[in-house]
Design a protein around this motif. Structure first.
Motif, PDB file in Angstrom:
ATOM      1  N   THR A 275      28.247 -37.944  14.857  1.00 13.51           N
ATOM      2  CA  THR A 275      28.075 -37.192  16.094  1.00 13.51           C
ATOM      3  C   THR A 275      26.650 -37.351  16.596  1.00 13.51           C
ATOM      4  N   LEU A 276      26.480 -37.147  17.893  1.00 10.19           N
ATOM      5  CA  LEU A 276      25.138 -37.135  18.460  1.00 10.19           C
ATOM      6  C   LEU A 276      24.565 -35.738  18.276  1.00 10.19           C
ATOM      7  N   SER A 277      23.339 -35.678  17.876  1.00  4.94           N
ATOM      8  CA  SER A 277      22.697 -34.376  17.706  1.00  4.94           C
ATOM      9  C   SER A 277      22.488 -33.731  19.062  1.00  4.94           C
ATOM     10  N   SER A 278      22.895 -32.487  19.188  1.00  4.11           N
ATOM     11  CA  SER A 278      22.743 -31.796  20.462  1.00  4.11           C
ATOM     12  C   SER A 278      21.321 -31.303  20.683  1.00  4.11           C
ATOM     13  N   SER A 279      20.498 -31.334  19.646  1.00  5.56           N
ATOM     14  CA  SER A 279      19.129 -30.849  19.803  1.00  5.56           C
ATOM     15  C   SER A 279      18.222 -31.889  20.454  1.00  5.56           C
ATOM     16  N   LYS A 280      18.629 -33.152  20.462  1.00  4.98           N
ATOM     17  CA  LYS A 280      17.820 -34.204  21.061  1.00  4.98           C
ATOM     18  C   LYS A 280      18.568 -34.785  22.254  1.00  4.98           C
ATOM     19  N   PRO A 281      17.958 -34.778  23.415  1.00  7.80           N
ATOM     20  CA  PRO A 281      18.638 -35.357  24.577  1.00  7.80           C
ATOM     21  C   PRO A 281      18.861 -36.856  24.387  1.00  7.80           C
ATOM     22  N   PHE A 282      20.000 -37.349  24.841  1.00 11.80           N
ATOM     23  CA  PHE A 282      20.373 -38.757  24.691  1.00 11.80           C
ATOM     24  C   PHE A 282      19.348 -39.666  25.359  1.00 11.80           C
ATOM     25  N   SER A 283      18.772 -39.231  26.464  1.00 13.20           N
ATOM     26  CA  SER A 283      17.864 -40.072  27.235  1.00 13.20           C
ATOM     27  C   SER A 283      16.467 -40.190  26.627  1.00 13.20           C
ATOM     28  N   GLN A 284      16.213 -39.558  25.486  1.00 12.58           N
ATOM     29  CA  GLN A 284      14.865 -39.554  24.942  1.00 12.58           C
ATOM     30  C   GLN A 284      14.383 -40.949  24.560  1.00 12.58           C
ATOM     31  N   ASN A 285      15.275 -41.867  24.247  1.00 14.47           N
ATOM     32  CA  ASN A 285      14.871 -43.209  23.849  1.00 14.47           C
ATOM     33  C   ASN A 285      14.665 -44.135  25.034  1.00 14.47           C
ATOM     34  N   ILE A 286      14.945 -43.680  26.240  1.00 13.95           N
ATOM     35  CA  ILE A 286      14.783 -44.498  27.426  1.00 13.95           C
ATOM     36  C   ILE A 286      13.383 -44.257  27.974  1.00 13.95           C
ATOM     37  N   PRO A 287      12.571 -45.328  28.079  1.00 16.95           N
ATOM     38  CA  PRO A 287      11.213 -45.123  28.574  1.00 16.95           C
ATOM     39  C   PRO A 287      11.218 -44.684  30.034  1.00 16.95           C
ATOM     40  N   SER A 288      10.236 -43.874  30.404  1.00 11.05           N
ATOM     41  CA  SER A 288      10.184 -43.424  31.789  1.00 11.05           C
ATOM     42  C   SER A 288       9.751 -44.592  32.672  1.00 11.05           C
ATOM     43  N   CYS A 289      10.334 -44.665  33.856  1.00 11.22           N
ATOM     44  CA  CYS A 289      10.053 -45.734  34.806  1.00 11.22           C
ATOM     45  C   CYS A 289       9.598 -45.121  36.116  1.00 11.22           C
ATOM     46  N   LEU A 290       8.993 -45.948  36.933  1.00  6.80           N
ATOM     47  CA  LEU A 290       8.615 -45.531  38.277  1.00  6.80           C
ATOM     48  C   LEU A 290       9.796 -45.652  39.233  1.00  6.80           C
ATOM     49  N   TRP A 291      10.885 -46.205  38.750  1.00  2.00           N
ATOM     50  CA  TRP A 291      12.094 -46.378  39.560  1.00  2.00           C
ATOM     51  C   TRP A 291      13.287 -45.984  38.718  1.00  2.00           C
ATOM     52  N   LYS A 292      14.406 -45.730  39.387  1.00  5.51           N
ATOM     53  CA  LYS A 292      15.615 -45.311  38.676  1.00  5.51           C
ATOM     54  C   LYS A 292      16.787 -46.207  39.041  1.00  5.51           C
ATOM     55  N   LEU A 293      17.570 -46.528  38.029  1.00  2.00           N
ATOM     56  CA  LEU A 293      18.807 -47.260  38.209  1.00  2.00           C
ATOM     57  C   LEU A 293      19.855 -46.293  38.728  1.00  2.00           C
ATOM     58  N   GLY A 294      20.594 -46.695  39.739  1.00  3.12           N
ATOM     59  CA  GLY A 294      21.593 -45.821  40.343  1.00  3.12           C
ATOM     60  C   GLY A 294      23.008 -46.236  40.017  1.00  3.12           C
ATOM     61  N   ARG A 295      23.891 -46.026  40.961  1.00  6.17           N
ATOM     62  CA  ARG A 295      25.314 -46.266  40.731  1.00  6.17           C
ATOM     63  C   ARG A 295      25.684 -47.743  40.917  1.00  6.17           C
ATOM     64  N   LEU A 296      26.829 -48.109  40.378  1.00  4.58           N
ATOM     65  CA  LEU A 296      27.380 -49.436  40.595  1.00  4.58           C
ATOM     66  C   LEU A 296      27.787 -49.530  42.055  1.00  4.58           C
ATOM     67  N   ASN A 297      27.218 -50.449  42.791  1.00  5.13           N
ATOM     68  CA  ASN A 297      27.542 -50.599  44.204  1.00  5.13           C
ATOM     69  C   ASN A 297      28.777 -51.467  44.376  1.00  5.13           C
ATOM     70  N   HIS A 298      28.801 -52.624  43.699  1.00  2.00           N
ATOM     71  CA  HIS A 298      29.982 -53.486  43.787  1.00  2.00           C
ATOM     72  C   HIS A 298      30.016 -54.514  42.656  1.00  2.00           C
ATOM     73  N   VAL A 299      31.188 -55.082  42.491  1.00  4.85           N
ATOM     74  CA  VAL A 299      31.401 -56.231  41.625  1.00  4.85           C
ATOM     75  C   VAL A 299      31.804 -57.373  42.553  1.00  4.85           C
ATOM     76  N   ALA A 300      31.085 -58.487  42.453  1.00  2.81           N
ATOM     77  CA  ALA A 300      31.336 -59.620  43.348  1.00  2.81           C
ATOM     78  C   ALA A 300      32.217 -60.656  42.664  1.00  2.81           C
ATOM     79  N   ILE A 301      33.197 -61.135  43.421  1.00  2.00           N
ATOM     80  CA  ILE A 301      34.147 -62.120  42.917  1.00  2.00           C
ATOM     81  C   ILE A 301      34.121 -63.330  43.837  1.00  2.00           C
ATOM     82  N   ALA A 302      33.843 -64.493  43.276  1.00  2.00           N
ATOM     83  CA  ALA A 302      33.882 -65.737  44.044  1.00  2.00           C
ATOM     84  C   ALA A 302      35.335 -66.167  44.173  1.00  2.00           C
TER      85      ALA A 302
END
Length: 165
Positions: free
Chosen positions: A16-43
């Motif tokens: 199980t994941l420990s509830s005392s530690k947030p999951f995002s703690q291992n992600i380094p802070s950035c000056l920008w944020k990744l958002g939602r999936l906009n699209h999947v492109a198919i040739a």
């Protein structure tokens, strides 16, 4: 009795994941944020046939065809509710989609597009992290917003497009 007794005495291991530690703690802070999936492109080798599949067979809302000469493609968007599919067809002899279709005659997934809140900050930080960007400056993409592409060899074999949200 040997096999049955092993089943009866062995307890399954549950992780199980420990509830005392947030999951995002291992992600380094950035000056920008990744958002939602906009699209999947198919040739696709036959754009009209692909449009018909999504519109007439699957009942999706399908856009008109738009030419993007700067990118060497024709695009059509298929609305899916939570995201979109982008159908890509070559425009001109130097189209990157033409070379993709030479290798993949029936077409296939070309790239994924993920939104970012600050494309310039993303470019700066990704370059520092040795992620290759396929252009020096963002280009205007199919949605009229700045986009960049990340080298697939730096993204586990996937061509990744980042789009300013």
């Amino acid at each position: 009795s040997g096999l049955l007794s092993r089943f009866q005495t062995s307890a399954p291991t549950v992780r199980t994941l420990s509830s005392s530690k947030p999951f995002s703690q291992n992600i380094p802070s950035c000056l920008w944020k990744l958002g939602r999936l906009n699209h999947v492109a198919i040739a696709v080798p036959d754009l009209e046939k692909a449009q018909s599949l999504y519109k007439d067979v699957l009942g999706a809302q399908v856009s008109e065809t738009v030419a993007l000469p700067e990118h060497g493609v024709y695009t059509v968007f298929v609305e899916l509710g939570n995201t979109k599919l982008e159908l890509l067809h070559p425009l001109g002899e130097k189209s990157p989609i033409a070379s993709f279709l030479q290798k993949n005659k029936t077409g296939g997934m070309h790239h994924i597009c993920i939104e970012v809140d600050d494309i310039k900050a993303a470019m700066t930080e990704l370059k520092k992290k040795k992620i290759r960007i396929l252009s020096e400056e963002p280009k205007i993409g199919a949605h009229g917003k700045p986009v960049i592409f990340l080298h697939p060899k730096d993204c586990h074999g996937v061509l990744v497009e980042l789009e300013q949200a």
